[in-house]
Every structure is written in structure tokens, then in C-alpha cells.
Write a protein that holds these residues in place. Structure first.
Motif, PDB file in Angstrom:
ATOM      1  N   UNK A  93       0.832  -1.208   0.000  1.00  0.00           N
ATOM      2  CA  UNK A  93       0.000   0.000   0.000  1.00  0.00           C
ATOM      3  C   UNK A  93       0.864   1.254   0.000  1.00  0.00           C
ATOM      4  N   UNK A  94       1.894   1.250   0.845  1.00  0.00           N
ATOM      5  CA  UNK A  94       2.782   2.421   0.912  1.00  0.00           C
ATOM      6  C   UNK A  94       3.522   2.607  -0.411  1.00  0.00           C
ATOM      7  N   UNK A  95       3.957   1.532  -1.006  1.00  0.00           N
ATOM      8  CA  UNK A  95       4.633   1.609  -2.297  1.00  0.00           C
ATOM      9  C   UNK A  95       3.710   2.234  -3.348  1.00  0.00           C
ATOM     10  N   UNK A  96       2.465   1.752  -3.394  1.00  0.00           N
ATOM     11  CA  UNK A  96       1.509   2.296  -4.369  1.00  0.00           C
ATOM     12  C   UNK A  96       1.264   3.788  -4.129  1.00  0.00           C
ATOM     13  N   UNK A  97       1.224   4.196  -2.864  1.00  0.00           N
ATOM     14  CA  UNK A  97       1.058   5.617  -2.554  1.00  0.00           C
ATOM     15  C   UNK A  97       2.235   6.424  -3.084  1.00  0.00           C
ATOM     16  N   UNK A  98       3.437   5.918  -2.856  1.00  0.00           N
ATOM     17  CA  UNK A  98       4.629   6.637  -3.303  1.00  0.00           C
ATOM     18  C   UNK A  98       4.716   6.705  -4.824  1.00  0.00           C
ATOM     19  N   UNK A  99       4.342   5.643  -5.484  1.00  0.00           N
ATOM     20  CA  UNK A  99       4.434   5.593  -6.941  1.00  0.00           C
ATOM     21  C   UNK A  99       3.421   6.527  -7.592  1.00  0.00           C
ATOM     22  N   UNK A 100       2.246   6.654  -6.997  1.00  0.00           N
ATOM     23  CA  UNK A 100       1.207   7.492  -7.604  1.00  0.00           C
ATOM     24  C   UNK A 100       1.318   8.952  -7.193  1.00  0.00           C
ATOM     25  N   UNK A 101       2.047   9.251  -6.135  1.00  0.00           N
ATOM     26  CA  UNK A 101       2.243  10.628  -5.682  1.00  0.00           C
ATOM     27  C   UNK A 101       3.490  11.196  -6.362  1.00  0.00           C
ATOM     28  N   UNK A 102       3.356  12.345  -7.074  1.00  0.00           N
ATOM     29  CA  UNK A 102       4.534  12.902  -7.755  1.00  0.00           C
ATOM     30  C   UNK A 102       5.712  13.149  -6.805  1.00  0.00           C
ATOM     31  N   UNK A 103       5.452  13.605  -5.596  1.00  0.00           N
ATOM     32  CA  UNK A 103       6.538  13.816  -4.632  1.00  0.00           C
ATOM     33  C   UNK A 103       7.118  12.484  -4.167  1.00  0.00           C
ATOM     34  N   UNK A 104       6.272  11.505  -4.002  1.00  0.00           N
ATOM     35  CA  UNK A 104       6.729  10.179  -3.603  1.00  0.00           C
ATOM     36  C   UNK A 104       7.576   9.542  -4.678  1.00  0.00           C
ATOM     37  N   UNK A 105       7.161   9.696  -5.930  1.00  0.00           N
ATOM     38  CA  UNK A 105       7.911   9.141  -7.053  1.00  0.00           C
ATOM     39  C   UNK A 105       9.297   9.759  -7.099  1.00  0.00           C
ATOM     40  N   UNK A 106       9.370  11.055  -6.845  1.00  0.00           N
ATOM     41  CA  UNK A 106      10.647  11.744  -6.828  1.00  0.00           C
ATOM     42  C   UNK A 106      11.548  11.172  -5.731  1.00  0.00           C
ATOM     43  N   UNK A 107      10.947  10.899  -4.590  1.00  0.00           N
ATOM     44  CA  UNK A 107      11.684  10.310  -3.467  1.00  0.00           C
ATOM     45  C   UNK A 107      12.249   8.946  -3.856  1.00  0.00           C
ATOM     46  N   UNK A 108      11.428   8.121  -4.505  1.00  0.00           N
ATOM     47  CA  UNK A 108      11.898   6.812  -4.956  1.00  0.00           C
ATOM     48  C   UNK A 108      13.025   6.944  -5.970  1.00  0.00           C
ATOM     49  N   UNK A 109      12.882   7.879  -6.904  1.00  0.00           N
ATOM     50  CA  UNK A 109      13.908   8.069  -7.929  1.00  0.00           C
ATOM     51  C   UNK A 109      15.228   8.532  -7.312  1.00  0.00           C
ATOM     52  N   UNK A 110      15.157   9.329  -6.246  1.00  0.00           N
ATOM     53  CA  UNK A 110      16.378   9.796  -5.587  1.00  0.00           C
ATOM     54  C   UNK A 110      17.128   8.652  -4.917  1.00  0.00           C
ATOM     55  N   UNK A 111      16.416   7.575  -4.602  1.00  0.00           N
ATOM     56  CA  UNK A 111      17.057   6.429  -3.974  1.00  0.00           C
ATOM     57  C   UNK A 111      17.853   5.573  -4.944  1.00  0.00           C
ATOM     58  N   UNK A 112      17.685   5.771  -6.243  1.00  0.00           N
ATOM     59  CA  UNK A 112      18.385   4.946  -7.224  1.00  0.00           C
ATOM     60  C   UNK A 112      19.911   5.039  -7.123  1.00  0.00           C
TER      61      UNK A 112
END
Length: 134
Positions: A93-112
Motif C-alpha cells: 500500500x505504501x509503495x503504491x502511494x509513493x508511486x502514484x504521488x509525484x513527490x513520492x515518485x521523486x523520493x523513490x527516484x532519488x534512492x536509485x
């Protein structure tokens, strides 16, 4: 179930759908005895499932054996799948929230970049311990 197995049906991933998890657990290798009994040497398949279930439910191997005495593998595998699914649900659920939220997606991309650096460190450690296969 094994993360080192090349067979993807032998591994449960954090983002696996519930139906896929159920299918993998139902197909998990056991023996023909149909007795939920922990014996790492002679019953490695069911012992592995008992270890997974014990870890997720905070039960000892003995408690699991007692709870499933006479019930067979079908009931046990269903409960193992349910325990895995319920454990992974908040993560998914948290992953889906992050992926669909533009700010969350940015956070995930910064972790790469961190992932790339950690992978190099992991490979060095695995090689030093003789565990690295590639």
C-alpha cells in the motif's frame, strides 16, 4: 521458497500480488507425508514453510506443529499464504502511494543512486564471504 533459486516461482517478492503469493505457496515443494512437522534434514520443504510462518506469526515450530496436527498441508499452506499477504499488504500500500504521488515518485527516484552504490558494496562483501554468484 528461496531467494537464491533461479526459478521465480520459488521466490516471493515484496510486490507480488496476493493471487501470485497463494499460487507460489500452494506449489511450494513438500513431501508426500502430509504432516506439518519440522524436520530440516528429512522434510526441508515443509520445514521452510514452518520457519516462514513462525517468523510472521511469532509462534514456535512446536506451536505451529500442534496447531496443524492432523490438518495436512492444504490448510497450512493457505494460512502461510494469508500470513505473507497480510504482512506485505502495508508495504505494498505504501509503495503504491509513493508511486502514484509525484513527490513520492521523486523520493523513490532519488534512492536509485544509493541503490547502485549499495549494490557495489554488497557484491564486494558477498565475494569476500564466497557467496557471490554471477
Amino acid at each position: 521458497m528461496s531467494k537464491s533459486d533461479d526459478n521465480t516461482t520459488a521466490t516471493i517478492y515484496l510486490l507480488d500480488e496476493p493471487k501470485a503469493i497463494e499460487k507460489k505457496i500452494k506449489r511450494a515443494q513438500t513431501d508426500s507425508e502430509n504432516s506439518v512437522h519440522y524436520d530440516k534434514e528429512n522434510k526441508p520443504g515443509i520445514s521452510n514453510l514452518i520457519e516462514i510462518f513462525s517468523a510472521l506469526t511469532d509462534q514456535t515450530h512446536e506451536q505451529v506443529e500442534a496447531a496443524y496436527a492432523g490438518k495436512g498441508y492444504g490448510a497450512f499452506k493457505k494460512d502461510v499464504a494469508d500470513a505473507i499477504i497480510s504482512t506485505l499488504e502495508p508495504i505494498q500500500q505504501r509503495y503504491r502511494q509513493l508511486v502514484t504521488d509525484p513527490n513520492g515518485r521523486s523520493c523513490l527516484d532519488q534512492g536509485l543512486p544509493a541503490h547502485a552504490k549499495a549494490s557495489v558494496t554488497y557484491e564486494k562483501a558477498a565475494k569476500a564471504m564466497g557467496l557471490y554468484r554471477k
